[in-house]
Design a protein around this motif. Structure first.
Motif, PDB file in Angstrom:
ATOM      1  N   ILE A  24      -1.024  82.636 -33.163  1.00 17.10           N
ATOM      2  CA  ILE A  24      -2.100  83.615 -33.203  1.00 17.10           C
ATOM      3  C   ILE A  24      -2.807  83.578 -31.851  1.00 17.10           C
ATOM      4  N   ALA A  25      -2.724  84.685 -31.098  1.00 18.20           N
ATOM      5  CA  ALA A  25      -3.386  84.782 -29.797  1.00 18.20           C
ATOM      6  C   ALA A  25      -4.859  85.084 -30.039  1.00 18.20           C
ATOM      7  N   VAL A  26      -5.734  84.231 -29.501  1.00 15.85           N
ATOM      8  CA  VAL A  26      -7.176  84.389 -29.720  1.00 15.85           C
ATOM      9  C   VAL A  26      -7.958  84.240 -28.423  1.00 15.85           C
ATOM     10  N   ILE A  27      -9.138  84.846 -28.428  1.00 15.20           N
ATOM     11  CA  ILE A  27     -10.111  84.620 -27.369  1.00 15.20           C
ATOM     12  C   ILE A  27     -11.469  84.481 -28.030  1.00 15.20           C
ATOM     13  N   PRO A  28     -12.382  83.737 -27.492  1.00 15.66           N
ATOM     14  CA  PRO A  28     -12.240  82.869 -26.339  1.00 15.66           C
ATOM     15  C   PRO A  28     -11.444  81.610 -26.675  1.00 15.66           C
ATOM     16  N   PRO A  29     -11.000  80.884 -25.709  1.00 17.30           N
ATOM     17  CA  PRO A  29     -11.093  81.148 -24.274  1.00 17.30           C
ATOM     18  C   PRO A  29      -9.869  81.870 -23.757  1.00 17.30           C
ATOM     19  N   ILE A  30     -10.027  82.463 -22.599  1.00 20.75           N
ATOM     20  CA  ILE A  30      -8.906  82.974 -21.813  1.00 20.75           C
ATOM     21  C   ILE A  30      -8.474  81.802 -20.934  1.00 20.75           C
ATOM     22  N   VAL A  31      -7.183  81.527 -20.896  1.00 19.61           N
ATOM     23  CA  VAL A  31      -6.657  80.381 -20.155  1.00 19.61           C
ATOM     24  C   VAL A  31      -6.105  80.851 -18.804  1.00 19.61           C
ATOM     25  N   THR A  32      -6.519  80.193 -17.732  1.00 19.20           N
ATOM     26  CA  THR A  32      -6.017  80.554 -16.402  1.00 19.20           C
ATOM     27  C   THR A  32      -5.055  79.515 -15.840  1.00 19.20           C
ATOM     28  N   HIS A  33      -4.936  78.358 -16.508  1.00 20.69           N
ATOM     29  CA  HIS A  33      -3.996  77.317 -16.068  1.00 20.69           C
ATOM     30  C   HIS A  33      -3.329  76.716 -17.308  1.00 20.69           C
ATOM     31  N   ASP A  34      -2.035  76.913 -17.443  1.00 26.33           N
ATOM     32  CA  ASP A  34      -1.260  76.222 -18.466  1.00 26.33           C
ATOM     33  C   ASP A  34       0.198  76.204 -18.043  1.00 26.33           C
ATOM     34  N   ASP A  35       1.051  75.536 -18.816  1.00 27.11           N
ATOM     35  CA  ASP A  35       2.462  75.386 -18.444  1.00 27.11           C
ATOM     36  C   ASP A  35       3.164  76.734 -18.297  1.00 27.11           C
ATOM     37  N   PHE A  36       2.887  77.657 -19.215  1.00 25.87           N
ATOM     38  CA  PHE A  36       3.520  78.973 -19.152  1.00 25.87           C
ATOM     39  C   PHE A  36       3.170  79.702 -17.856  1.00 25.87           C
ATOM     40  N   LEU A  37       1.883  79.706 -17.502  1.00 29.13           N
ATOM     41  CA  LEU A  37       1.462  80.391 -16.277  1.00 29.13           C
ATOM     42  C   LEU A  37       2.066  79.740 -15.041  1.00 29.13           C
ATOM     43  N   GLU A  38       2.142  78.410 -15.033  1.00 29.22           N
ATOM     44  CA  GLU A  38       2.759  77.729 -13.888  1.00 29.22           C
ATOM     45  C   GLU A  38       4.243  78.085 -13.781  1.00 29.22           C
ATOM     46  N   GLU A  39       4.925  78.113 -14.919  1.00 28.58           N
ATOM     47  CA  GLU A  39       6.348  78.478 -14.929  1.00 28.58           C
ATOM     48  C   GLU A  39       6.528  79.933 -14.504  1.00 28.58           C
ATOM     49  N   LEU A  40       5.635  80.791 -14.918  1.00 29.88           N
ATOM     50  CA  LEU A  40       5.680  82.201 -14.539  1.00 29.88           C
ATOM     51  C   LEU A  40       5.534  82.367 -13.028  1.00 29.88           C
ATOM     52  N   LYS A  41       4.589  81.641 -12.433  1.00 26.58           N
ATOM     53  CA  LYS A  41       4.387  81.705 -10.986  1.00 26.58           C
ATOM     54  C   LYS A  41       5.600  81.147 -10.239  1.00 26.58           C
ATOM     55  N   ARG A  42       6.159  80.032 -10.742  1.00 25.94           N
ATOM     56  CA  ARG A  42       7.332  79.424 -10.107  1.00 25.94           C
ATOM     57  C   ARG A  42       8.534  80.364 -10.110  1.00 25.94           C
ATOM     58  N   ASN A  43       8.619  81.211 -11.137  1.00 26.12           N
ATOM     59  CA  ASN A  43       9.755  82.117 -11.292  1.00 26.12           C
ATOM     60  C   ASN A  43       9.463  83.529 -10.783  1.00 26.12           C
ATOM     61  N   GLY A  44       8.492  83.652  -9.893  1.00 29.29           N
ATOM     62  CA  GLY A  44       8.198  84.953  -9.306  1.00 29.29           C
ATOM     63  C   GLY A  44       7.766  85.990 -10.324  1.00 29.29           C
ATOM     64  N   PHE A  45       7.063  85.554 -11.359  1.00 23.39           N
ATOM     65  CA  PHE A  45       6.560  86.404 -12.444  1.00 23.39           C
ATOM     66  C   PHE A  45       7.680  87.064 -13.243  1.00 23.39           C
ATOM     67  N   ASN A  46       8.829  86.406 -13.303  1.00 18.84           N
ATOM     68  CA  ASN A  46       9.931  86.850 -14.145  1.00 18.84           C
ATOM     69  C   ASN A  46       9.714  86.251 -15.533  1.00 18.84           C
ATOM     70  N   ILE A  47       9.312  87.087 -16.477  1.00 16.42           N
ATOM     71  CA  ILE A  47       8.932  86.602 -17.810  1.00 16.42           C
ATOM     72  C   ILE A  47      10.104  85.969 -18.545  1.00 16.42           C
ATOM     73  N   SER A  48      11.299  86.554 -18.448  1.00 17.03           N
ATOM     74  CA  SER A  48      12.433  85.984 -19.182  1.00 17.03           C
ATOM     75  C   SER A  48      12.766  84.574 -18.703  1.00 17.03           C
ATOM     76  N   ASP A  49      12.613  84.305 -17.409  1.00 15.39           N
ATOM     77  CA  ASP A  49      12.851  82.953 -16.902  1.00 15.39           C
ATOM     78  C   ASP A  49      11.745  81.990 -17.322  1.00 15.39           C
ATOM     79  N   ALA A  50      10.530  82.477 -17.421  1.00 14.52           N
ATOM     80  CA  ALA A  50       9.399  81.626 -17.783  1.00 14.52           C
ATOM     81  C   ALA A  50       9.340  81.352 -19.279  1.00 14.52           C
ATOM     82  N   CYS A  51      10.077  82.105 -20.080  1.00 15.98           N
ATOM     83  CA  CYS A  51       9.991  81.995 -21.544  1.00 15.98           C
ATOM     84  C   CYS A  51      11.150  81.244 -22.179  1.00 15.98           C
ATOM     85  N   LYS A  52      11.807  80.383 -21.448  1.00 11.26           N
ATOM     86  CA  LYS A  52      12.964  79.677 -22.001  1.00 11.26           C
ATOM     87  C   LYS A  52      12.583  78.629 -23.040  1.00 11.26           C
TER      88      LYS A  52
END
Length: 134
Positions: A24-52
């Motif tokens: 269940i996606a909820v706010i607050p809080p909005i997260v600006t640092h987590d494993d998914f976001l780091e993986e997304l940045k590492r993969n050039g914002f390619n969602i399929s690569d970040a969602c393995k």
């Protein structure tokens, strides 16, 4: 170009003796640092690569709402309203939830979550991933 990304927090529950995962996606809080976001940045914002790691969890972070997964496939539900901890509810099942989402449901860990349109608890986020490009 500088990109700031954020995702909603995600409540994770299991149901049906851990055969189902519910996100269940909820706010607050909005997260600006987590494993998914780091993986997304590492993969050039390619969602399929970040969602393995977990497609259901990733889908909840990217698109918001409620995601129900059996590990192979998932159901995505946009649900306007709020979620809060309750005292009693029926055992969670995908059928009962999609037929009547605004009710209270019990999960494997003994917790109960109630879904409502009233302003109570945490707001269910139906947006998911947010990007600011500067």
């Amino acid at each position: 170009m500088d990109i700031t990304a954020s995702v909603p927090s995600v409540i994770e529950k299991t149901a049906k003796n851990k055969k189902l995962k519910v996100y269940i996606a909820v706010i607050p809080p909005i997260v600006t640092h987590d494993d998914f976001l780091e993986e997304l940045k590492r993969n050039g914002f390619n969602i399929s690569d970040a969602c393995k790691y977990d497609k259901g969890l990733c889908y909840a972070k990217v698109f918001g709402g409620v995601v129900i997964s059996n590990g192979k496939s998932f159901i995505h539900v946009y649900l306007e309203g709020f979620v809060y901890e309750g005292n009693e509810g029926e055992q969670f099942s995908p059928c009962s939830f999609t037929e009547n989402p605004y009710a209270c449901y019990a999960f494997d860990d003994g917790s109960v979550l109630c879904f409502t349109k009233e302003k109570r608890g945490k707001f269910i986020d139906n947006i998911g991933l947010r990007l600011i490009v500067r």
